[in-house]
Design an enzyme around this catalytic site. Structure first.
Site, PDB file in Angstrom:
ATOM      1  N   ASP A  77       0.871  -1.168   0.000  1.00  0.00           N
ATOM      2  CA  ASP A  77       0.000   0.000   0.000  1.00  0.00           C
ATOM      3  C   ASP A  77       0.904   1.213   0.000  1.00  0.00           C
ATOM      4  OD1 ASP A  77      -2.984   0.592   0.126  1.00  0.00           O
ATOM      5  OD2 ASP A  77      -2.107   2.100   1.440  1.00  0.00           O
ATOM      6  N   TYR A 162       2.128   8.511 -10.231  1.00  0.00           N
ATOM      7  CA  TYR A 162       2.603   9.895 -10.089  1.00  0.00           C
ATOM      8  C   TYR A 162       4.079  10.068 -10.492  1.00  0.00           C
ATOM      9  CZ  TYR A 162      -1.687  10.466  -7.351  1.00  0.00           C
ATOM     10  OH  TYR A 162      -3.012  10.513  -6.947  1.00  0.00           O
TER      11      TYR A 162
HETATM   12  P1  ITT Z   1      -3.682  -2.423  -5.187  1.00  0.00           P
HETATM   13  O1  ITT Z   1      -4.465  -1.906  -3.994  1.00  0.00           O
HETATM   14  O2  ITT Z   1      -4.408  -3.462  -5.964  1.00  0.00           O
HETATM   15  O3  ITT Z   1      -2.300  -2.838  -4.808  1.00  0.00           O
HETATM   16  P2  ITT Z   1      -3.740   0.370  -6.022  1.00  0.00           P
HETATM   17  O4  ITT Z   1      -3.166   1.091  -7.189  1.00  0.00           O
HETATM   18  O5  ITT Z   1      -5.189   0.624  -5.707  1.00  0.00           O
HETATM   19  O6  ITT Z   1      -3.483  -1.204  -6.227  1.00  0.00           O
HETATM   20  P3  ITT Z   1      -2.894   1.703  -3.577  1.00  0.00           P
HETATM   21  O7  ITT Z   1      -4.234   1.810  -2.950  1.00  0.00           O
HETATM   22  O8  ITT Z   1      -1.736   1.361  -2.691  1.00  0.00           O
HETATM   23  O9  ITT Z   1      -2.868   0.644  -4.753  1.00  0.00           O
HETATM   24  O10 ITT Z   1      -2.600   3.063  -4.313  1.00  0.00           O
HETATM   25  C1  ITT Z   1      -1.326   3.579  -4.427  1.00  0.00           C
HETATM   26  C2  ITT Z   1      -1.279   4.602  -5.523  1.00  0.00           C
HETATM   27  O11 ITT Z   1      -0.141   5.458  -5.261  1.00  0.00           O
HETATM   28  C3  ITT Z   1      -1.019   3.943  -6.858  1.00  0.00           C
HETATM   29  O12 ITT Z   1      -2.204   3.736  -7.568  1.00  0.00           O
HETATM   30  C4  ITT Z   1      -0.080   4.926  -7.541  1.00  0.00           C
HETATM   31  O13 ITT Z   1      -0.777   5.820  -8.287  1.00  0.00           O
HETATM   32  C5  ITT Z   1       0.593   5.670  -6.411  1.00  0.00           C
HETATM   33  N1  ITT Z   1       1.948   5.130  -6.313  1.00  0.00           N
HETATM   34  C6  ITT Z   1       2.420   4.205  -5.433  1.00  0.00           C
HETATM   35  N2  ITT Z   1       3.683   3.886  -5.706  1.00  0.00           N
HETATM   36  C7  ITT Z   1       4.035   4.624  -6.781  1.00  0.00           C
HETATM   37  C8  ITT Z   1       5.201   4.727  -7.549  1.00  0.00           C
HETATM   38  O14 ITT Z   1       6.277   3.971  -7.304  1.00  0.00           O
HETATM   39  N3  ITT Z   1       5.199   5.579  -8.568  1.00  0.00           N
HETATM   40  C9  ITT Z   1       4.117   6.324  -8.848  1.00  0.00           C
HETATM   41  N4  ITT Z   1       2.975   6.277  -8.210  1.00  0.00           N
HETATM   42  C10 ITT Z   1       2.924   5.426  -7.161  1.00  0.00           C
END
Ligand code: ITT
Length: 203
Positions: A77, A162
């Site tokens: 997350d 992002y």
């Molecule tokens: P899962 O819950 O299925 O894992 P999700 O995309 O909904 O997928 P999150 O709720 O953790 O996951 O959302 C994290 C968001 O933060 C993700 O959708 C990205 O847009 C952003 N994010 C996280 N890590 C990143 C990275 O390394 N580079 C760019 N954006 C990132």
């Protein structure tokens, strides 16, 4: 937690994410010998992410998947904290992109909010909580981060989410302009994984 858990016999791990960018990066960081499966290999639906922190949400996802699949599961997350926006979008980073998961929309939203307060280069950081869960319901959470700043216009086509507007401290290019090795060496995801390695030995 002082024990070093030996996971030598583990051949398969379910990476409990539906985000292809995260799956790819976790696979690159994790030990190569293991076979990595996806939630869709088990027809898993997504649990409700109603935690208040990155660690709580990571735990919800990994424990849910481990109980359903009977495998060791790893979840992630993560999100972007922008200081001038009181650390938003934070745990809501995915939700800012809407149902269609369109990050042009989320990036535009950050631009508009920062532009209004004339802080387009706000300090920011990516946070990543990784959870490892076992079929018996036990889980462990580790959090990593990478400090940096926001930069407009968005630049680069690599990475995901992002990445086009984030420049890590000491770097001149965005995460989306870096090759995967370069990002993986300094990322919030790798920082969290380094902590896992202190407690779990995979081979
Ligand atoms: P899962 O819950 O299925 O894992 P999700 O995309 O909904 O997928 P999150 O709720 O953790 O996951 O959302 C994290 C968001 O933060 C993700 O959708 C990205 O847009 C952003 N994010 C996280 N890590 C990143 C990275 O390394 N580079 C760019 N954006 C990132």
């Amino acid at each position: 937690m002082h024990k070093l858990y030996e996971l030598k016999k583990v051949k398969k791990i379910l990476i409990a994410t539906n985000n292809p960018g995260k799956f790819r990066e976790l696979k690159e960081i994790l030990p190569k010998k293991i076979r990595y499966l996806k939630p869709k290999d088990f027809n898993l639906n997504e649990p409700v992410e109603n935690g208040k922190t990155f660690k709580e949400n990571a735990k919800i996802k990994s424990v849910f998947a481990a109980k359903k699949s009977g495998l060791i599961c790893i979840s992630d997350d993560s999100g972007l904290e922008v200081d001038a926006l009181d650390k938003k979008p934070g745990i809501f980073s995915a939700r800012w992109a809407g149902k269609t998961k369109n990050f042009d929309i989320a990036i535009k939203k950050i631009f508009n909010l920062l532009n209004k307060i004339k802080k387009l280069n706000s300090k920011a950081r990516f946070i990543c909580a990784i959870s490892i869960a076992f079929p018996n319901g036990k889980s462990f959470e580790f959090q990593g981060k990478v400090e940096g700043k926001i930069s407009f216009p968005a630049r680069g086509k690599k990475g995901f989410g992002y990445d086009p507007i984030f420049i890590a401290k000491g770097k001149k290019i965005t995460f989306a302009q870096m090759n995967k090795k370069e990002k993986n060496l300094i990322s919030h995801r790798f920082d969290a994984f380094k902590k896992i390695k202190k407690y779990f030995k995979f081979s």
